[in-house]
Design an enzyme around this catalytic site. Structure first.
Site, PDB file in Angstrom:
ATOM      1  CB  SER A 183      -0.857  -0.108   1.276  1.00  0.00           C
ATOM      2  OG  SER A 183      -1.929  -1.117   1.187  1.00  0.00           O
ATOM      3  CB  THR A 220       1.129  -4.383   7.959  1.00  0.00           C
ATOM      4  OG1 THR A 220       1.309  -5.803   7.833  1.00  0.00           O
ATOM      5  CG2 THR A 220       2.529  -3.498   8.291  1.00  0.00           C
ATOM      6  CB  ILE A 221      -0.885  -8.131  11.754  1.00  0.00           C
ATOM      7  CG1 ILE A 221      -1.004  -9.008  10.439  1.00  0.00           C
ATOM      8  CG2 ILE A 221      -2.172  -7.507  11.964  1.00  0.00           C
ATOM      9  CD1 ILE A 221      -1.594 -10.542  10.837  1.00  0.00           C
ATOM     10  CG  ASP A 222       2.549  -9.051   7.899  1.00  0.00           C
ATOM     11  OD1 ASP A 222       1.700  -9.999   8.516  1.00  0.00           O
ATOM     12  OD2 ASP A 222       2.363  -8.626   6.611  1.00  0.00           O
ATOM     13  N   GLY A 251       2.678 -13.473   8.779  1.00  0.00           N
ATOM     14  CA  GLY A 251       3.672 -12.502   8.921  1.00  0.00           C
ATOM     15  C   GLY A 251       4.377 -12.580   7.472  1.00  0.00           C
ATOM     16  CG  HIS A 283      -8.012 -14.626   6.989  1.00  0.00           C
ATOM     17  ND1 HIS A 283      -7.379 -15.451   6.441  1.00  0.00           N
ATOM     18  CD2 HIS A 283      -7.321 -13.501   6.634  1.00  0.00           C
ATOM     19  CE1 HIS A 283      -6.856 -15.330   5.604  1.00  0.00           C
ATOM     20  NE2 HIS A 283      -6.891 -13.767   5.241  1.00  0.00           N
TER      21      HIS A 283
END
Ligand code: F6P
Length: 325
Positions: free
Chosen positions: A108, A129-131, A174, A255
């Site tokens: 993004s 982002t969760i990563d 991840g 998810h």
């Protein structure tokens, strides 16, 4: 430099808990500073299609505590083409938006950077982002909540793993980064983590098995970072074949890791970088990601945020190794 009077905000890519806190922060800080705000729905898709709404402070009431994103999100293929970005730029012009704030991960923010370069248009990125894989910020929005969600799940799996004296391979998200796997493994007292950053050609499974699983241990948890070829299934199948004396199970968390109430840390991070984005625009900064490093708000050129590698602290590998004996 043209004066900024109206900002657009969108969320893009995988949603992350805390994105709503970031939308709220951008909106309220912009209004506080006399700017107009427009919410753009469904990420770059909505930007190309003109899905835009003027936001008031009420539009972002009671959202700081909610997961997901009220603006919805998308992974847009069309925006990756020059024609798609032209359509997006046309919407920005038509809507009178002078600067765009993009909340999202690597892909993004790369999109924001391209739009900024091609049209000399002011873009600011917020790390969502969760990563946790964006360079230049200690943490990304959503990472802390997801880490806690994973910890909760693994604690529960440990109960059944202990009862049955089993080895569990637990796969976590991840993308290409092992932050979630390595740190959840430490937080749960797991026996091992298999992460992409540690794959220096050696076979991580053989290394782990050859260290031996202490006889007195009732169960064994191995956290595996997702990977198209070498995920939890791959390792479990190998253990079944190569070490048939063990009872093995797999759990792919999937998810559910992206949902849930954002943690205090994520809400605070999102609130701080949201205010940071408006401050940056007012100060004349362009094309940067707002992050937090050593508890200070920092502005990182978008090109660095997306292109530079964010290394995992190798000390974390040592910590897990030493504590899992
Ligand atoms: O980038 C966030 C993330 O959750 C990754 O960890 C994961 O690989 C990917 O998104 C999953 O994407 P999707 O929701 O499109 O399946």
């Amino acid at each position: 430099m043209a004066k900024i009077r109206c900002v657009g905000v969108l969320t893009s890519g995988g949603d992350a808990p805390g994105m709503n806190a970031a939308i709220r922060s951008v909106t309220r800080s912009a209004i506080f500073n006399g700017l107009k705000v427009k919410g753009i729905y469904r990420g770059y898709e909505g930007l190309m299609n003109g899905e835009v709404k003027t936001f008031t402070t009420e539009d972002v009431s009671n959202i700081i505590q909610t997961g997901g994103t009220i603006l919805r999100t998308a992974r847009s293929k069309d925006f990756q083409t020059p024609e798609g970005r032209k359509r997006a730029y046309d919407t920005l012009k038509k809507e009178g938006i002078d600067a765009l704030i993009v909340i999202g991960g690597n892909g993004s923010l790369t999109g924001a950077m391209k739009l900024a370069e091609e049209y000399d248009f002011p873009c600011i990125g917020l790390p969502g982002t969760i990563d946790n894989d964006l360079y230049g910020t200690d943490n990304t929005i959503g990472y802390d909540t997801t880490l806690n969600t994973i910890m909760d799940c693994i604690d529960k799996i440990r109960d059944t793993a202990n009862s049955h004296e089993r080895i569990f391979f637990i796969e976590v998200m991840g993308r290409d980064a092992g932050f979630l796997a390595q740190n959840s493994a430490i937080a749960c007292g797991a026996e091992a983590a298999i992460i992409p950053e540690d794959s220096t050609g050696s076979d991580q499974l053989i290394e782990f098995m050859s260290r031996g699983i202490r006889k007195s241990k009732k169960s064994c948890i191995v956290v595996v970072s997702e990977s198209p070829k070498c995920g939890a299934m791959y390792y479990a199948e190998r253990v079944k074949k190569e070490y048939p004396q063990f009872d093995v199970r797999v759990s792919i968390l999937g998810h559910l890791q992206r949902g849930g109430i954002p943690s205090a840390r994520d809400r605070i991070l999102a609130s701080r970088v949201g205010v940071g984005a408006i401050t940056a625009l007012i100060q004349g900064q362009r094309n940067v990601m707002v992050g937090i490093r050593n508890n200070e708000v920092v502005y990182v050129p978008l090109i660095e945020a997306v292109a530079k590698n964010k290394p995992i602290d190798l000390q974390l590998i040592k910590v897990l190794d030493e504590l899992s004996i």
